[in-house]
Design a protein around this motif. Sequence first.
Motif, PDB file in Angstrom:
ATOM      1  N   GLY A   4       0.775  -1.230   0.000  1.00  0.00           N
ATOM      2  CA  GLY A   4       0.000   0.000   0.000  1.00  0.00           C
ATOM      3  C   GLY A   4       0.810   1.285   0.000  1.00  0.00           C
ATOM      4  N   GLN A   5       2.119   1.183  -0.165  1.00  0.00           N
ATOM      5  CA  GLN A   5       2.965   2.372  -0.153  1.00  0.00           C
ATOM      6  C   GLN A   5       3.839   2.419  -1.397  1.00  0.00           C
ATOM      7  OE1 GLN A   5       5.047   1.959   3.627  1.00  0.00           O
ATOM      8  NE2 GLN A   5       3.679   3.482   4.511  1.00  0.00           N
ATOM      9  N   LEU A   6       4.160   3.639  -1.793  1.00  0.00           N
ATOM     10  CA  LEU A   6       5.045   3.829  -2.933  1.00  0.00           C
ATOM     11  C   LEU A   6       6.400   3.191  -2.634  1.00  0.00           C
ATOM     12  CD1 LEU A   6       5.486   5.196  -5.697  1.00  0.00           C
ATOM     13  CD2 LEU A   6       6.292   7.194  -4.444  1.00  0.00           C
ATOM     14  N   TYR A   7       6.844   2.341  -3.546  1.00  0.00           N
ATOM     15  CA  TYR A   7       8.087   1.608  -3.347  1.00  0.00           C
ATOM     16  C   TYR A   7       9.187   2.115  -4.279  1.00  0.00           C
ATOM     17  CZ  TYR A   7      11.157  -2.437  -2.718  1.00  0.00           C
ATOM     18  OH  TYR A   7      12.224  -3.260  -2.438  1.00  0.00           O
ATOM     19  N   TYR A   8       8.812   2.437  -5.509  1.00  0.00           N
ATOM     20  CA  TYR A   8       9.799   2.847  -6.501  1.00  0.00           C
ATOM     21  C   TYR A   8       9.112   3.702  -7.553  1.00  0.00           C
ATOM     22  CZ  TYR A   8      13.484   2.594 -10.022  1.00  0.00           C
ATOM     23  OH  TYR A   8      14.452   2.921 -10.928  1.00  0.00           O
ATOM     24  N   ILE A   9       9.818   4.700  -8.050  1.00  0.00           N
ATOM     25  CA  ILE A   9       9.277   5.548  -9.114  1.00  0.00           C
ATOM     26  C   ILE A   9      10.348   5.806 -10.163  1.00  0.00           C
ATOM     27  CG2 ILE A   9       9.783   7.606  -7.747  1.00  0.00           C
ATOM     28  CD1 ILE A   9       7.548   9.034  -9.241  1.00  0.00           C
ATOM     29  N   THR A  10       9.913   5.849 -11.405  1.00  0.00           N
ATOM     30  CA  THR A  10      10.765   6.301 -12.496  1.00  0.00           C
ATOM     31  C   THR A  10       9.930   7.261 -13.333  1.00  0.00           C
ATOM     32  OG1 THR A  10      12.181   5.655 -14.336  1.00  0.00           O
ATOM     33  CG2 THR A  10      10.232   4.336 -14.000  1.00  0.00           C
ATOM     34  N   SER A  11      10.532   8.361 -13.716  1.00  0.00           N
ATOM     35  CA  SER A  11       9.820   9.401 -14.450  1.00  0.00           C
ATOM     36  C   SER A  11      10.657   9.828 -15.642  1.00  0.00           C
ATOM     37  CB  SER A  11       9.565  10.588 -13.515  1.00  0.00           C
ATOM     38  OG  SER A  11       9.035  11.680 -14.226  1.00  0.00           O
ATOM     39  N   LEU A  12       9.994  10.070 -16.761  1.00  0.00           N
ATOM     40  CA  LEU A  12      10.674  10.493 -17.985  1.00  0.00           C
ATOM     41  C   LEU A  12      10.015  11.754 -18.527  1.00  0.00           C
ATOM     42  CD1 LEU A  12      10.913   7.017 -19.729  1.00  0.00           C
ATOM     43  CD2 LEU A  12      12.728   8.201 -18.508  1.00  0.00           C
ATOM     44  N   GLY A  13      10.803  12.703 -18.967  1.00  0.00           N
ATOM     45  CA  GLY A  13      10.273  13.929 -19.549  1.00  0.00           C
ATOM     46  C   GLY A  13      10.053  15.004 -18.505  1.00  0.00           C
ATOM     47  N   HIS A  14       9.475  16.102 -18.945  1.00  0.00           N
ATOM     48  CA  HIS A  14       9.204  17.243 -18.071  1.00  0.00           C
ATOM     49  C   HIS A  14       7.729  17.234 -17.715  1.00  0.00           C
ATOM     50  CE1 HIS A  14      13.163  18.849 -18.778  1.00  0.00           C
ATOM     51  NE2 HIS A  14      12.991  18.649 -20.074  1.00  0.00           N
ATOM     52  N   GLY A  15       7.441  17.157 -16.412  1.00  0.00           N
ATOM     53  CA  GLY A  15       6.046  17.114 -15.991  1.00  0.00           C
ATOM     54  C   GLY A  15       5.913  17.257 -14.490  1.00  0.00           C
ATOM     55  N   LYS A  16       4.849  16.673 -13.972  1.00  0.00           N
ATOM     56  CA  LYS A  16       4.464  16.818 -12.570  1.00  0.00           C
ATOM     57  C   LYS A  16       5.573  16.483 -11.588  1.00  0.00           C
ATOM     58  CE  LYS A  16      -0.125  15.201 -13.710  1.00  0.00           C
ATOM     59  NZ  LYS A  16      -1.112  14.161 -13.438  1.00  0.00           N
ATOM     60  N   THR A  17       6.359  15.479 -11.883  1.00  0.00           N
ATOM     61  CA  THR A  17       7.359  15.015 -10.923  1.00  0.00           C
ATOM     62  C   THR A  17       8.496  16.010 -10.720  1.00  0.00           C
ATOM     63  OG1 THR A  17       8.267  13.704 -12.743  1.00  0.00           O
ATOM     64  CG2 THR A  17       6.923  12.544 -11.108  1.00  0.00           C
ATOM     65  N   GLU A  18       8.567  17.043 -11.533  1.00  0.00           N
ATOM     66  CA  GLU A  18       9.586  18.074 -11.337  1.00  0.00           C
ATOM     67  C   GLU A  18       9.155  19.111 -10.301  1.00  0.00           C
ATOM     68  OE1 GLU A  18      12.050  18.386 -15.397  1.00  0.00           O
ATOM     69  OE2 GLU A  18      10.086  19.338 -15.437  1.00  0.00           O
ATOM     70  N   ASP A  19       7.874  19.124  -9.974  1.00  0.00           N
ATOM     71  CA  ASP A  19       7.335  20.075  -9.005  1.00  0.00           C
ATOM     72  C   ASP A  19       7.600  19.574  -7.593  1.00  0.00           C
ATOM     73  OD1 ASP A  19       5.817  21.746  -7.399  1.00  0.00           O
ATOM     74  OD2 ASP A  19       3.979  21.524  -8.570  1.00  0.00           O
ATOM     75  N   GLU A  20       8.270  20.375  -6.794  1.00  0.00           N
ATOM     76  CA  GLU A  20       8.612  19.993  -5.413  1.00  0.00           C
ATOM     77  C   GLU A  20       7.368  19.715  -4.571  1.00  0.00           C
ATOM     78  OE1 GLU A  20      11.734  19.808  -3.878  1.00  0.00           O
ATOM     79  OE2 GLU A  20      12.708  20.080  -5.813  1.00  0.00           O
ATOM     80  N   GLN A  21       6.251  20.364  -4.898  1.00  0.00           N
ATOM     81  CA  GLN A  21       5.023  20.230  -4.111  1.00  0.00           C
ATOM     82  C   GLN A  21       4.208  18.998  -4.506  1.00  0.00           C
ATOM     83  OE1 GLN A  21       4.660  22.404  -1.571  1.00  0.00           O
ATOM     84  NE2 GLN A  21       6.611  23.197  -2.310  1.00  0.00           N
ATOM     85  N   TYR A  22       4.522  18.394  -5.632  1.00  0.00           N
ATOM     86  CA  TYR A  22       3.739  17.261  -6.125  1.00  0.00           C
ATOM     87  C   TYR A  22       4.056  16.012  -5.306  1.00  0.00           C
ATOM     88  CZ  TYR A  22       1.636  13.941  -9.348  1.00  0.00           C
ATOM     89  OH  TYR A  22       0.868  12.954  -9.907  1.00  0.00           O
ATOM     90  N   ASP A  23       3.007  15.392  -4.771  1.00  0.00           N
ATOM     91  CA  ASP A  23       3.144  14.171  -3.969  1.00  0.00           C
ATOM     92  C   ASP A  23       2.677  12.991  -4.826  1.00  0.00           C
ATOM     93  OD1 ASP A  23       2.919  12.050  -2.182  1.00  0.00           O
ATOM     94  OD2 ASP A  23       2.196  13.321  -0.553  1.00  0.00           O
TER      95      ASP A  23
END
Length: 166
Positions: free
Chosen positions: A122-141
């Motif tokens: 039930g918890q985030l274990y791993y993330i991979t992100s490609l490109g410019h988007g939401k994950t670049e925002d410090e406030q984005y959870d």
Amino acid sequence: MKPLFLLLLYFVPPVLYAQQDTAYRNRVEFLIDTIENSGALTKHEIKRGGIVYGCWLYKNSLFKIKKHWSEKTAENNVLENDLQYYLDKGKLIKAFEREVLLVNGNRDDVSVWSATTYFKNGQLYYITSLGHGKTEDEQYDMEKETLKNFQQLKAILRKQLKQQQK
């Protein structure tokens, strides 16, 4: 001897953690691949208001849900969105989100952002992100947003499936 021991203590734990991390993702991918190629999936698709919802059942249990939609931006661009969630025994194990921005609706001029997340217990274990988007925002959870979107989509699909069965 002591410096060598300290050096080992510094480098070995991250390597072991990375191996565990990769092993878990490989198990998730193997499970998904095995079920998707089993021929035992039942697909349901619902189209409402320009949005395509889909869910796949495996042995009468929810295995995968998805949502796809496009929207026009104020700048006359087209934003295509995809959400996909994979479940094992009713629990979220993997999520995939993608945004494709078509500048002036042109498929030759695009900007793509995607994120793949793996969940464990039930918890985030791993993330991979490609490109410019939401994950670049410090406030984005990412964990909070992914789980919220997953629960909302699951509720919509359950409601739609119940209505279809009537």
